[in-house]
Write a protein that holds these residues in place. Structure first.
Motif, PDB file in Angstrom:
ATOM      1  N   GLN A   1      39.277  15.477  10.172  1.00  0.00           N
ATOM      2  CA  GLN A   1      38.140  14.577  10.430  1.00  0.00           C
ATOM      3  C   GLN A   1      38.629  13.240  10.985  1.00  0.00           C
ATOM      4  O   GLN A   1      38.103  12.732  11.946  1.00  0.00           O
ATOM      5  N   LEU A   2      39.614  12.694  10.317  1.00  0.00           N
ATOM      6  CA  LEU A   2      40.153  11.362  10.629  1.00  0.00           C
ATOM      7  C   LEU A   2      39.016  10.328  10.569  1.00  0.00           C
ATOM      8  O   LEU A   2      38.041  10.539   9.854  1.00  0.00           O
ATOM      9  N   TYR A   3      39.126   9.230  11.305  1.00  0.00           N
ATOM     10  CA  TYR A   3      38.111   8.164  11.222  1.00  0.00           C
ATOM     11  C   TYR A   3      37.279   8.141  12.502  1.00  0.00           C
ATOM     12  O   TYR A   3      37.768   7.789  13.575  1.00  0.00           O
TER      13      TYR A   3
ATOM     14  N   ASN B   1      34.981   6.246  13.580  1.00  0.00           N
ATOM     15  CA  ASN B   1      34.718   4.966  14.258  1.00  0.00           C
ATOM     16  C   ASN B   1      35.948   4.423  14.981  1.00  0.00           C
ATOM     17  O   ASN B   1      35.869   3.399  15.654  1.00  0.00           O
ATOM     18  N   LEU B   2      37.082   5.117  14.808  1.00  0.00           N
ATOM     19  CA  LEU B   2      38.305   4.694  15.492  1.00  0.00           C
ATOM     20  C   LEU B   2      38.563   5.626  16.683  1.00  0.00           C
ATOM     21  O   LEU B   2      38.184   6.794  16.647  1.00  0.00           O
TER      22      LEU B   2
ATOM     23  N   GLU C   1      43.785   4.772  18.173  1.00  0.00           N
ATOM     24  CA  GLU C   1      43.749   3.940  16.962  1.00  0.00           C
ATOM     25  C   GLU C   1      44.037   4.785  15.725  1.00  0.00           C
ATOM     26  O   GLU C   1      44.746   4.341  14.803  1.00  0.00           O
TER      27      GLU C   1
ATOM     28  N   ASP D   1      47.715   5.544  15.739  1.00  0.00           N
ATOM     29  CA  ASP D   1      48.445   4.318  15.400  1.00  0.00           C
ATOM     30  C   ASP D   1      48.412   4.086  13.888  1.00  0.00           C
ATOM     31  O   ASP D   1      49.444   3.796  13.261  1.00  0.00           O
ATOM     32  N   PHE D   2      47.206   4.254  13.298  1.00  0.00           N
ATOM     33  CA  PHE D   2      47.047   4.013  11.859  1.00  0.00           C
ATOM     34  C   PHE D   2      47.875   4.998  11.031  1.00  0.00           C
ATOM     35  O   PHE D   2      48.654   4.589  10.162  1.00  0.00           O
ATOM     36  N   PHE D   3      47.707   6.295  11.303  1.00  0.00           N
ATOM     37  CA  PHE D   3      48.420   7.294  10.492  1.00  0.00           C
ATOM     38  C   PHE D   3      49.939   7.213  10.701  1.00  0.00           C
ATOM     39  O   PHE D   3      50.702   7.482   9.771  1.00  0.00           O
ATOM     40  N   SER D   4      50.359   6.828  11.903  1.00  0.00           N
ATOM     41  CA  SER D   4      51.796   6.661  12.143  1.00  0.00           C
ATOM     42  C   SER D   4      52.317   5.463  11.351  1.00  0.00           C
ATOM     43  O   SER D   4      53.408   5.523  10.757  1.00  0.00           O
TER      44      SER D   4
ATOM     45  N   ARG E   1      36.054   7.176  20.759  1.00  0.00           N
ATOM     46  CA  ARG E   1      35.973   7.309  19.298  1.00  0.00           C
ATOM     47  C   ARG E   1      35.898   8.782  18.901  1.00  0.00           C
ATOM     48  O   ARG E   1      35.253   9.582  19.597  1.00  0.00           O
TER      49      ARG E   1
END
Lengths: 233, 479
Positions: free
Chosen positions: A86-88, A90-91, A95, A98-101, A130
């Motif tokens: 699913q992840l996010y 709205n990102l 993005e 980048d966040f999960f890394s 998105r």
């Protein structure tokens, strides 16, 4: 030395055995596909290797380090692709990556992030969109990119092709083969017999928490595997 | 890692449609509340200044007058207004606004503004404090109810765990990042309020900045507690819908139901005596004293004898004792009557005030169960719009009444008049010598001290939150 090993690994939930005395060893560069019905113990096996749940007995090791629930020392060797990515929403794809890394301790440039997404098969025009508008297949590709970006020795996949269309499944198979060729080890739980034969180097058939058969894919055809699978379950 | 969680939470939150819709509504409400407070403040301030000046002017311009006539005409004290009331009007709408000070009686403050309002508006003023106490918590719930359970539902928590996130960093990261968003919304509100006040109220440069900072800091702590609790609930409850229902139920219970229950419990546990019982007890005690207007009164006669003895007047030789005495006995008798009445009023009003304080203590101690009650009382306390500040005004007003009446009685007694000469008048200039009432300014520390229970409750909630997060971190599973 095996990358991943299960020694007499067992797990019980409220007295019911979800996994019984699993012995498994996967070498570097192998793609091991676990087949079995729902409740056969495939996801439990993956959860035990990820340290999401504690083994009732036996042990699971990654690169010869025992996996423990409250110890994240094995996490750096493992990447994970869940059944539902699913992840996010709205990102954007980039993005999310980048966040999960960053959570895994990697800080990449925009170019490197885009390179990983492209390598995972996501078209460049989707990189800055998105995820809320992404199809399941596109999300799965971002999930693969996250796994790629972590550059882990071992990738655990829980029914990664579930719900993907044939084209997306084929692309996914190619990516897995490329990863194995690069020396990555993959343990994949799946219901898809034909894909397992196509992508895997080894196949295990599970039934009621036990690993009943272990086969080399070069020794069996999809039709024969299907026959064996139906006889087993 | 925390920086990444902050960035992700901020981006995710500000792109959420409900926040994009609700944030402008919140800002609109901030503006409405600010202008509403300005209008109310200006009206009250003008009325207060006008009434205060008018009363003082009438006092100074009463011309030659018998002091005791003046004592019966009395003096008026009005509910004062200060800048902090713009932020939190507290109980002021429900407390009386005009107090008449006169000889022989300690009156009750009357004319509460709420009495003139419609039924609906009697439920409370829409102030900035109300928004921070009631509406912002609703925003906190909307932002945080699924902060962790949605990650669990969509398997992001498994992925995050596989990426090696520390659950402690994850939960604290969520709490701090969501708290920062809430804080931004609240700070925007404060800035809007202060800007509107500064622009639309002339000469309002006298804001007590320390008081405002402490006042807002107490809300910062309140938001942190609520954000933490909301995120923790999201960690404990596995389904987003269930988490939302539970948190909204808590909001209704803590913000609407519990304040009513604690208020009712206070009244039930510490019932206030009926007005007629209070008046009867007061009247009975009062009658035991000297009747300052009846020279035939037994106790008045005894008092008179003591005066004669004090001035060593031989009543066998002097025919008209009153003509010989250098003082007006009427003034002395009336002051003796006042001194006695003051003891009686102190005794009975103390009982009433103690009962109200006991009633309020239920809501004070309930702050350990409900942080809303803690912040409501602390906010009112710092804004000087709570019951303690109201009592302070009543106390100072009563002290002034005693000063005023004693001054007038002393003038009667020692000002040159003779006993029984009720036509005697003081010079018009005398009125200027009587100082005007000085409205009390309560030090901040005193306000905080009167809310020490609530401040302790806030501290207790912070400790509880830290312990809960630690325990949750140890027990939280990603499955």
């Amino acid at each position: 030395m095996p990358v991943l090993q299960a020694i007499q690994l067992s797990k019980q939930y409220n007295g019911t055995a979800a996994l019984s005395n699993l012995n498994l060893s996967i070498e570097k560069g192998e793609i091991f596909c676990l087949l079995g019905q729902n409740g056969a113990g495939k996801t439990t096996t993956i959860n035990l290797f990820l340290g999401f749940t504690e083994a009732t007995s036996g042990k699971a090791t990654i690169n010869n380090i025992e996996v423990k629930t409250n110890d994240s020392s094995t996490k750096k060797y493992v990447a994970y692709i869940p059944e539902v990515v699913q992840l996010y929403g709205n990102l954007t794809a980039i993005e999310n990556l980048d966040f999960f890394s960053a959570i895994a301790g990697f800080k990449y440039s925009k170019e490197k992030l885009a390179e990983n997404l492209t390598k995972a098969g996501l078209q460049s025009e989707a990189h800055h969109k998105r995820l809320s508008i992404f199809s399941k297949g596109m999300r799965q590709k971002v999930g693969i990119a996250i796994a790629l970006a972590k550059n882990a020795d071992l990738i655990l996949m829980d029914e990664p092709t579930s719900g993907l269309d044939p084209k997306a499944t084929s692309e996914f198979t190619s990516i897995c083969k490329n990863l194995a060729a690069e020396g990555k080890t993959i343990l994949m739980a799946t219901h898809d017999i034909f894909n397992a034969v196509n992508v895997g180097t080894k196949i295990g058939i599970m039934k009621q928490g036990e690993l009943v058969h272990t086969l080399n894919t070069n020794e069996i055809t999809a039709t024969a595997l299907q026959q064996l699978y139906l006889e087993t379950i | 890692m925390m920086k990444s969680i902050f960035k992700q939470t901020f981006t995710n939150a500000f792109r959420q449609k409900h926040l994009q819709v609700l944030a402008p509504i919140l800002i609109l409400l901030y503006l409405i509340v600010a202008f509403n407070s300005v209008v109310a403040y200006k009206t009250k301030m003008q009325s207060f200044e006008k009434a205060k000046n008018s009363v003082r002017e009438a006092w100074l311009n009463q011309g030659p007058q018998n002091p005791h006539n003046s004592a019966h005409y009395g003096h008026y004290i009005f509910q004062p207004v200060n800048e902090m009331h713009l932020l939190d009007n507290g109980i002021r709408s429900f407390a009386g606004s005009i107090l008449r000070l006169e000889a022989h009686a300690q009156n009750e403050i009357t004319f509460s503004p709420a009495a003139d309002k419609t039924e609906l508006s009697r439920f409370g003023d829409m102030s900035f404090a109300w928004m921070l106490q009631v509406l912002i918590p609703l925003f906190i719930i909307l932002l945080c109810f699924n902060s962790i359970c949605s990650d669990r539902e969509n398997q992001n928590l498994k992925l995050l765990s596989a990426q090696g996130i520390s659950l402690s960093n994850y939960i604290w990261g969520k709490i701090f990042s969501l708290f920062t968003i809430i804080l931004c919304l609240a700070v925007v509100g404060l800035v809007i309020q202060l800007l509107v006040y500064l622009v639309f109220i002339k000469g309002i440069g006298s804001f007590d900045l320390t008081r405002i900072v402490i006042w807002f800091l107490s809300y910062v702590v309140y938001f942190f507690i609520l954000t933490g609790l909301s995120v923790l609930t999201s960690a404990w409850i596995k389904k987003s819908n269930t988490s939302l229902v539970i948190q909204l139920s808590c909001w209704i219970t803590l913000m609407i139901v519990m304040p009513k229950i604690t208020a009712s419990a206070g009244v039930s546990i510490y019932p206030m005596e009926h007005k007629s019982v209070f008046n009867k007890a007061l009247r009975e005690d009062r009658e035991k004293g000297i009747d300052g207007h009846n020279p035939e009164d037994e106790r008045a006669k005894k008092f008179m004898d003591s005066i004669i003895a004090y001035y060593k007047i031989d009543t066998n030789k002097v025919k008209d004792v009153y003509a010989v005495l250098p003082v007006n006995v009427d003034g002395l008798v009336m002051q003796a009557d006042e001194d006695y009445a003051n003891l009686v009023y102190d005794k009975h009003f103390k009982r009433v005030h103690e009962t109200i304080i006991k009633q309020n203590s239920i809501s004070k101690y309930a702050s350990f169960v409900n942080p809303f009650l803690a912040i409501r009382n602390i906010s009112m306390g710092i804004s000087q719009s709570d019951f303690s500040s109201h009592l302070e005004l009543l106390f100072e007003a009563e002290q002034y009444r005693r000063y005023l009446i004693k001054n007038l009685n002393d003038k009667m007694a020692y000002g040159g008049s003779k006993t029984g000469d009720w036509e005697w008048k003081v010079d018009a200039k005398y009125w200027e010598t009587v100082k005007d009432f000085s409205y009390p300014s309560i030090p901040l520390m005193k306000n905080l001290k009167s809310n020490s229970i609530e401040l302790s409750a806030m501290f207790f909630w912070i400790i509880l939150l830290i312990i809960s997060v630690t325990l949750t971190t140890n027990k939280l599973t990603v499955l």
